[in-house]
Design a protein around this motif. Structure first.
Motif, PDB file in Angstrom:
ATOM      1  N   ALA A 113       0.866  -1.218   0.063  1.00 12.23           N
ATOM      2  CA  ALA A 113       0.167  -0.072  -0.002  1.00 12.23           C
ATOM      3  C   ALA A 113       0.649   1.055   0.033  1.00 12.23           C
ATOM      4  O   ALA A 113       2.023   1.074   0.322  1.00 12.23           O
ATOM      5  CB  ALA A 113      -1.103  -0.024   1.237  1.00 12.23           C
ATOM      6  N   GLU A 114       0.262   2.337  -0.128  1.00 16.27           N
ATOM      7  CA  GLU A 114       0.784   3.576  -0.183  1.00 16.27           C
ATOM      8  C   GLU A 114       0.082   4.352   0.891  1.00 16.27           C
ATOM      9  O   GLU A 114      -1.202   4.797   0.737  1.00 16.27           O
ATOM     10  CB  GLU A 114       0.856   4.354  -1.489  1.00 16.27           C
ATOM     11  CG  GLU A 114       1.531   3.750  -2.810  1.00 16.27           C
ATOM     12  CD  GLU A 114       0.807   2.608  -3.224  1.00 16.27           C
ATOM     13  OE1 GLU A 114      -0.325   2.712  -3.375  1.00 16.27           O
ATOM     14  OE2 GLU A 114       1.602   1.755  -3.787  1.00 16.27           O
ATOM     15  N   ALA A 115       0.704   4.620   1.928  1.00 15.20           N
ATOM     16  CA  ALA A 115       0.184   5.109   3.106  1.00 15.20           C
ATOM     17  C   ALA A 115       0.357   6.647   3.328  1.00 15.20           C
ATOM     18  O   ALA A 115       1.730   7.044   3.040  1.00 15.20           O
ATOM     19  CB  ALA A 115       0.289   4.374   4.510  1.00 15.20           C
ATOM     20  N   PHE A 123      -1.176   1.272   9.326  1.00 14.25           N
ATOM     21  CA  PHE A 123      -0.758   0.338   8.758  1.00 14.25           C
ATOM     22  C   PHE A 123       0.436  -0.533   9.646  1.00 14.25           C
ATOM     23  O   PHE A 123       0.523  -1.720   9.400  1.00 14.25           O
ATOM     24  CB  PHE A 123      -0.059   0.556   7.309  1.00 14.25           C
ATOM     25  CG  PHE A 123      -1.116   1.124   6.432  1.00 14.25           C
ATOM     26  CD1 PHE A 123      -1.420   0.003   5.534  1.00 14.25           C
ATOM     27  CD2 PHE A 123      -1.516   2.212   6.010  1.00 14.25           C
ATOM     28  CE1 PHE A 123      -2.496   0.290   4.395  1.00 14.25           C
ATOM     29  CE2 PHE A 123      -2.625   2.658   4.948  1.00 14.25           C
ATOM     30  CZ  PHE A 123      -2.866   1.419   4.293  1.00 14.25           C
ATOM     31  N   GLU A 124       1.189   0.418  10.446  1.00 17.78           N
ATOM     32  CA  GLU A 124       2.273  -0.257  11.287  1.00 17.78           C
ATOM     33  C   GLU A 124       1.310  -1.092  12.296  1.00 17.78           C
ATOM     34  O   GLU A 124       1.850  -2.265  12.555  1.00 17.78           O
ATOM     35  CB  GLU A 124       3.212   1.006  11.903  1.00 17.78           C
ATOM     36  CG  GLU A 124       4.005   1.398  10.903  1.00 17.78           C
ATOM     37  CD  GLU A 124       4.709   2.801  11.233  1.00 17.78           C
ATOM     38  OE1 GLU A 124       5.877   2.875  10.852  1.00 17.78           O
ATOM     39  OE2 GLU A 124       4.269   3.452  12.354  1.00 17.78           O
ATOM     40  N   ILE A 131       8.581   0.467   3.319  1.00 14.08           N
ATOM     41  CA  ILE A 131       9.767   0.154   2.248  1.00 14.08           C
ATOM     42  C   ILE A 131      10.627   1.475   1.928  1.00 14.08           C
ATOM     43  O   ILE A 131      11.728   1.417   1.700  1.00 14.08           O
ATOM     44  CB  ILE A 131       9.179  -0.236   1.138  1.00 14.08           C
ATOM     45  CG1 ILE A 131       8.392  -1.497   1.320  1.00 14.08           C
ATOM     46  CG2 ILE A 131      10.260  -0.684   0.255  1.00 14.08           C
ATOM     47  CD1 ILE A 131       7.592  -1.986   0.089  1.00 14.08           C
ATOM     48  N   ALA A 132       9.851   2.631   1.792  1.00 15.82           N
ATOM     49  CA  ALA A 132      10.361   3.835   1.382  1.00 15.82           C
ATOM     50  C   ALA A 132       9.248   5.149   1.437  1.00 15.82           C
ATOM     51  O   ALA A 132       8.236   4.713   1.359  1.00 15.82           O
ATOM     52  CB  ALA A 132      10.676   3.856  -0.170  1.00 15.82           C
ATOM     53  N   ASN A 145       4.316  10.058   0.924  1.00 12.82           N
ATOM     54  CA  ASN A 145       3.336   9.214   1.285  1.00 12.82           C
ATOM     55  C   ASN A 145       4.491   8.059   1.561  1.00 12.82           C
ATOM     56  O   ASN A 145       5.702   8.329   1.060  1.00 12.82           O
ATOM     57  CB  ASN A 145       2.290   8.583   0.450  1.00 12.82           C
ATOM     58  CG  ASN A 145       2.732   8.009  -0.972  1.00 12.82           C
ATOM     59  OD1 ASN A 145       3.708   7.812  -1.314  1.00 12.82           O
ATOM     60  ND2 ASN A 145       1.582   8.035  -1.656  1.00 12.82           N
ATOM     61  N   PHE A 146       4.337   6.823   2.058  1.00 16.02           N
ATOM     62  CA  PHE A 146       5.122   5.721   2.483  1.00 16.02           C
ATOM     63  C   PHE A 146       4.697   4.544   1.554  1.00 16.02           C
ATOM     64  O   PHE A 146       3.424   4.188   1.882  1.00 16.02           O
ATOM     65  CB  PHE A 146       4.978   5.541   3.990  1.00 16.02           C
ATOM     66  CG  PHE A 146       5.384   6.936   4.680  1.00 16.02           C
ATOM     67  CD1 PHE A 146       6.589   7.358   4.695  1.00 16.02           C
ATOM     68  CD2 PHE A 146       4.489   7.791   4.998  1.00 16.02           C
ATOM     69  CE1 PHE A 146       7.011   8.502   5.576  1.00 16.02           C
ATOM     70  CE2 PHE A 146       4.608   9.050   5.647  1.00 16.02           C
ATOM     71  CZ  PHE A 146       5.869   9.218   5.801  1.00 16.02           C
TER      72      PHE A 146
END
Ligand SMILES: CC(C)(COP(=O)(O)OP(=O)(O)OC[C@H]1O[C@@H](n2cnc3c(N)ncnc32)[C@H](O)[C@@H]1OP(=O)(O)O)[C@@H](O)C(=O)NCCC(=O)NCCS
Length: 153
Positions: A113-115, A123-124, A131-132, A145-146
């Motif tokens: 996903a992109e959070a 999400f955590e 990842i990045a 975003n993450f």
């Protein structure tokens, strides 16, 4: 709360929930062009198309849709939304639990996903790792975003 598969007649409720939730959150999560807050009919069209491509589940509370989430065949979790009135009440956790079961039953080993900054703690909480981080631009506005992932089995 009950989590069940999406039905085509849910689309109008989805569009309203989606718009209300996005407008009330401080950052948007955008991947490609899938997030468009255009006219009501274009919103319906975009969501309907997204739901045709993916497995979509809705969370209901007293017959009201209070959240939804989608899982694409490659493991991409494109949408996960809890209505602003029902946040921090376990809606997204219940949806994710269902998404995870679905992934396992389909042999999908990795959900990604992109959070947004605001969604990252959720999400955590459900076991994703970052990842990045990435900077993206949508309609001239820049966001961070993450990219997050979770391996399931
Ligand atoms: C992110 C989002 C889906 C979380 O939904 P939710 O139903 O409120 O999440 P849950 O109640 O299941 O939260 C489970 C846990 O995640 C963490 N969490 C969720 N939202 C959080 C927040 N805003 N800040 C910090 N931690 C958060 C907490 O650990 C929480 O447990 P707790 O409430 O017991 O402390 C919801 O805030 C939302 O719809 N945001 C807007 C849309 C969005 O950004 N979606 C994600 C990208 S597609």
């Amino acid at each position: 709360m009950n989590v069940r598969p999406y039905k085509p007649e849910d689309t109008a409720t989805h569009a309203r929930l989606f718009t209300e939730t996005v407008h009330s959150s401080t950052q948007l999560t955008i991947r490609g062009n899938n997030l468009r807050l255009g006219s009501r009919s274009s919103r319906h069209g975009t969501l309907a198309q997204a739901f045709q491509r993916a497995d979509c589940f809705v969370a209901e509370h007293d017959s009201e849709i209070v959240g939804f989430a989608t899982l694409e065949p490659d493991g991409h979790l494109d949408y996960i939304y809890a209505h602003r009135r029902f946040q921090r009440q376990g809606v997204a956790s219940a949806l994710f639990q269902r998404i995870e079961q679905e992934a396992i039953s389909r042999g999908v080993a990795r959900i990604f996903a992109e959070a947004s900054t605001t969604a990252r703690p959720f999400f955590e909480h459900v076991g994703f790792r970052m990842i990045a981080s990435q900077r993206i631009k949508h309609r001239g506005i820049s966001f961070i975003n993450f990219r997050m992932e979770k391996f399931v089995s």
